[in-house]
Design a protein around this motif. Structure first.
Motif, PDB file in Angstrom:
ATOM      1  N   CYS A 188       0.683  -1.083  -0.069  1.00 45.34           N
ATOM      2  CA  CYS A 188      -0.058  -0.119   0.032  1.00 45.34           C
ATOM      3  C   CYS A 188       0.824   1.148   0.124  1.00 45.34           C
ATOM      4  O   CYS A 188       0.555   2.193  -0.727  1.00 45.34           O
ATOM      5  CB  CYS A 188      -0.870  -0.054   1.114  1.00 45.34           C
ATOM      6  N   SER A 203       0.837   3.517  -3.487  1.00 45.69           N
ATOM      7  CA  SER A 203       0.053   4.663  -3.423  1.00 45.69           C
ATOM      8  C   SER A 203       1.325   5.982  -3.786  1.00 45.69           C
ATOM      9  O   SER A 203       0.655   6.764  -4.313  1.00 45.69           O
ATOM     10  CB  SER A 203      -0.371   5.022  -2.105  1.00 45.69           C
ATOM     11  N   ILE A 223      -6.727   2.742  -1.690  1.00 44.60           N
ATOM     12  CA  ILE A 223      -5.432   2.348  -2.042  1.00 44.60           C
ATOM     13  C   ILE A 223      -5.453   1.034  -1.952  1.00 44.60           C
ATOM     14  O   ILE A 223      -4.984   0.164  -2.783  1.00 44.60           O
ATOM     15  CB  ILE A 223      -4.507   2.846  -0.816  1.00 44.60           C
TER      16      ILE A 223
END
Length: 325
Positions: A125, A129, A275
């Motif tokens: 993540c 992101s 995300i």
């Protein structure tokens, strides 16, 4: 249940495995029976009293876990009791159970065990992101990842290579750089005796890095800007080198560069869910087809959480250190 508590901030021995109340899933949450969790530097900061959980989050450390769904809270669909999952957490992974917003759940990738699955949510993540959703790394561009042998770094190398980018890394030993090379890193810089600005510019014919993923903050701000290519993007995700520095706006303007700084833990639920959904769509297929894999340095029982913190604090690992319940 039992959880790792922090009665008083301090060193690794401040971590205490103790009986605590069972969590209850609220609206939109599931209760996960934790099998494994992984250690992040944020956990060390929380133990020291420097990084409190967001309001409403579990007070126990642990920003990711893997396990099985034990119960569904009101309003949860798409998941069932018994499903094997891993999860991005705001806290509470160092425990036997944790309540998780359903939007932060991911299925355990096919072919992976619980130890490997626990090493995925935070790094995937964070990298996806910042490097892809914000900095928009593209095929043919160059990514510079500081701390290439860390959990974040080992994932950044693999994801960047999977999309056709070139990767430069910094690390503090020949052994760690060799591990980065095994994962696909093209440009290897030992920060102890090499200048990463010079090395990256030399390896890119003077152009520099299109995207830099930085864990150091203040200490590296000026050299990072110098290492950026024209239209380069600097993504700051850590402050290991301090929080305050002077930024030469003229140099940034000349390069038409961009600087972003983000954290994951305190984001609103909807942002984290977006995300996680993007990671499931773009990263999970790469893991399940073998292009990308979690790097687990070692696995320790939860009772040895203090030793796990010592290992991460000393940076004597490559990839992630995992704790088993």
């Amino acid at each position: 249940m039992r959880a790792i508590t922090i009665p008083e901030p301090g060193g690794p021995d401040a971590l205490v495995w103790a009986e605590v109340p069972d969590p209850q899933p609220s609206e939109g949450e599931v209760l996960v029976e934790v099998a494994t969790t992984a250690v992040n530097r944020a956990d060390l900061l929380q133990r020291q009293g420097f990084y409190d959980p967001p309001p409403g989050a579990s007070p126990y450390p642990g920003l990711e876990c893997a396990g099985r769904i034990k119960a569904l809270g009101p309003g949860v669909g798409g998941w069932a009791v018994g499903d094997e999952v891993c999860a991005l957490l705001s806290g509470g992974g160092y425990a036997e159970q944790v309540a998780v917003p359903a939007g932060q759940l991911l299925p355990v990738p096919k072919g992976l065990d619980m130890a490997a699955a626990a090493a995925l949510p935070e790094v995937t993540c964070t990298v996806w992101s910042n490097v892809f959703m914000i900095a928009h790394l593209r095929p043919g561009e160059t990514l510079l990842a500081h701390g290439g042998s860390s959990g974040i770094g080992t994932m950044a190398i693999q994801l960047a290579k999977a999309v056709g980018a070139r990767v430069a890394v910094t690390a503090g030993s020949a052994d760690k750089l060799a591990r980065c090379a095994e994962l696909g890193a093209d440009i290897l810089v030992n920060y102890r005796d090499q200048d990463f600005v010079e090395e990256v510019r030399k390896a890119t014919d003077g152009k520099g890095a299109d995207v830099i993923l930085d864990i150091m903050g203040a200490k590296y701000l000026d050299p990072n800007v110098k290492a950026l290519a024209t239209n380069g993007r600097l993504a700051i995700i850590g402050l290991q080198g301090g929080a305050k520095a002077e930024l030469n706006l003229g140099a940034l303007l000349t390069k038409r560069g961009a600087v972003t700084a983000t954290s994951l833990r305190g984001r609103p639920l909807a942002e984290k869910a977006a995300i996680v959904a993007a990671v499931r769509e773009h990263v999970w297929p790469l893991i399940e087809n073998g292009q990308v894999r979690p790097i687990v340095d070692r696995t320790l029982p939860m009772a040895e959480a203090a030793e796990a913190h010592r290992i991460v604090d000393a940076s004597s690992h490559v990839g992630k250190v995992v704790l088993t319940v």
